[in-house]
Design an enzyme around this catalytic site. Structure first.
Site, PDB file in Angstrom:
ATOM      1  N   ASP A   1       0.836  -1.200   0.000  1.00 42.14           N
ATOM      2  CA  ASP A   1       0.000   0.000   0.000  1.00 42.14           C
ATOM      3  C   ASP A   1       0.873   1.254   0.000  1.00 42.14           C
ATOM      4  OD1 ASP A   1      -2.325   1.490   0.043  1.00 42.14           O
ATOM      5  OD2 ASP A   1      -2.530   1.415   2.222  1.00 42.14           O
TER       6      ASP A   1
ATOM      7  N   ASN B   1     -10.218  -2.990  -6.666  1.00 42.36           N
ATOM      8  CA  ASN B   1      -9.424  -1.991  -7.388  1.00 42.36           C
ATOM      9  C   ASN B   1      -9.995  -1.624  -8.751  1.00 42.36           C
ATOM     10  OD1 ASN B   1      -6.173  -3.107  -6.145  1.00 42.36           O
ATOM     11  ND2 ASN B   1      -7.585  -1.560  -5.348  1.00 42.36           N
TER      12      ASN B   1
END
EC number: 2.5.1.31
Length: 251
Positions: A26, A74
Site C-alpha cells: 500500500d 481496485n
C-alpha cells in the site's frame, strides 16, 4: 496436504523465520503525490520494491511470498490507472521471466484472471507453466483477488462435489474449506506485512491469516527495502505465537 498438518508444522517452527510472508503493498499513489508525480509512477517505483522483497525472501530462505497486487475492489479506480497497472503487470511478466527461471522461483497467480485481457492471461499462464517445476521460492501474486471471493469459490467447489455424490456433507470441516482455496497446497501464512500506515486487512487472505502475525509500517510501498523487511522479520521472531493457546509460563 491437510491444513491441520500445515498449521502444526508452523507451530513447531514458530521460533524461526516465517515460512510464508504475505504483503499488502500500500502507498504507491501517495508516494507519487508526495513526489509531485502522477500515480502510475508510484506503481512503477513499487515494482522496484517488489524485486527487493523477492531478493530478500530468497536470501533469507523464505519458502513463500504472497503479494497483494490488485484487489477485486481496485476495479473502482480510474480507467487510465487500471490500464496502466495491467500494462505494468504485462511488462513485469515479460521482462522478469528469465529471472524467475534463473533463481528457481515458482510463479503463481491467485485470483480471478478471467477479467484480464487475453494477452495478459496468456502471459500469466506461460509464466506459471514454465516455472511449475522450480523448487525455490514460491511467489504468489494476488491479482483480482478478494478473500471473500476465495472462500465463496471454495464453497462452490465443495457444493459441486456434494451434489455429485463425491463428498459426504457430514464430513465437511475446516480442512475441506482450505483444500479448495486458491492457496490449497501452501503453508498457512505466518506473517502479514502492510505498508502505507493503514491498519486493516482489506479483504486479503481472510481464511488463511487466522493465526498470522500482523506487522504494520508507515513506510509507503515504493520506499520498502530489505532493512524494513528485516525489521518485520525480527518483530515476528520476537513474538510468542499461541495459536489460540496460552503463554508457556502460565499454569
Amino acid at each position: 496436504m491437510q491444513y491441520k498438518y500445515l498449521l502444526e508444522y508452523n507451530k513447531k517452527n514458530h521460533e524461526c523465520n516465517p515460512c510464508h510472508v504475505a504483503i499488502i503493498m500500500d502507498g504507491n499513489g501517495r508516494w507519487a503525490t508526495r513526489q509531485g508525480k502522477i500515480r502510475i509512477m508510484g506503481h512503477k517505483e513499487g515494482f522496484r520494491a517488489v524485486k527487493e522483497a523477492i531478493k530478500f525472501s530468497i536470501a533469507n530462505n523464505l519458502k513463500i511470498l504472497t503479494l497483494y497486487a490488485f484487489s477485486s475492489e481496485n476495479w473502482n479506480r480510474p480507467l487510465f490507472e487500471i490500464k496502466a497497472l495491467m500494462e505494468l503487470f504485462l511488462f513485469a511478466l515479460d521482462t522478469e521471466i528469465k529471472n524467475l527461471k534463473k533463481h528457481n522461483i515458482r510463479f503463481k497467480v491467485i485470483g480471478d484472471i478471467t477479467c484480464f485481457d487475453k494477452k495478459l492471461q496468456n502471459s500469466i499462464h506461460y509464466a506459471e507453466q514454465i516455472t511449475f517445476d522450480n523448487t525455490g521460492l514460491i511467489l504468489n501474486i494476488a491479482a483480482n483477488y478478494g478473500g471473500r471471493w476465495d472462500i465463496i469459490e471454495s464453497v462452490k467447489k465443495i457444493i459441486n462435489r456434494v451434489q455429485r455424490g463425491i463428498l459426504d456433507v457430514n464430513k465437511i470441516h475446516e480442512n475441506t474449506i482450505s483444500q479448495y482455496l486458491s492457496t490449497s497446497e501452501l503453508l498457512p501464512v505466518d506473517l502479514v506485512i502492510r505498508t502505507g500506515g493503514e491498519k486493516r486487512i482489506s479483504n486479503f487472505l481472510l481464511w488463511q491469516i487466522a493465526y498470522s502475525e500482523l506487522y504494520f509500517t508507515d513506510v509507503l510501498w515504493p520506499d520498502f527495502n530489505c532493512h524494513i523487511f528485516q525489521h518485520a522479520i525480527d518483530s515476528f521472531v520476537s513474538r510468542e505465537r499461541r495459536f489460540g493457546g496460552f503463554k508457556k509460563n502460565k499454569k
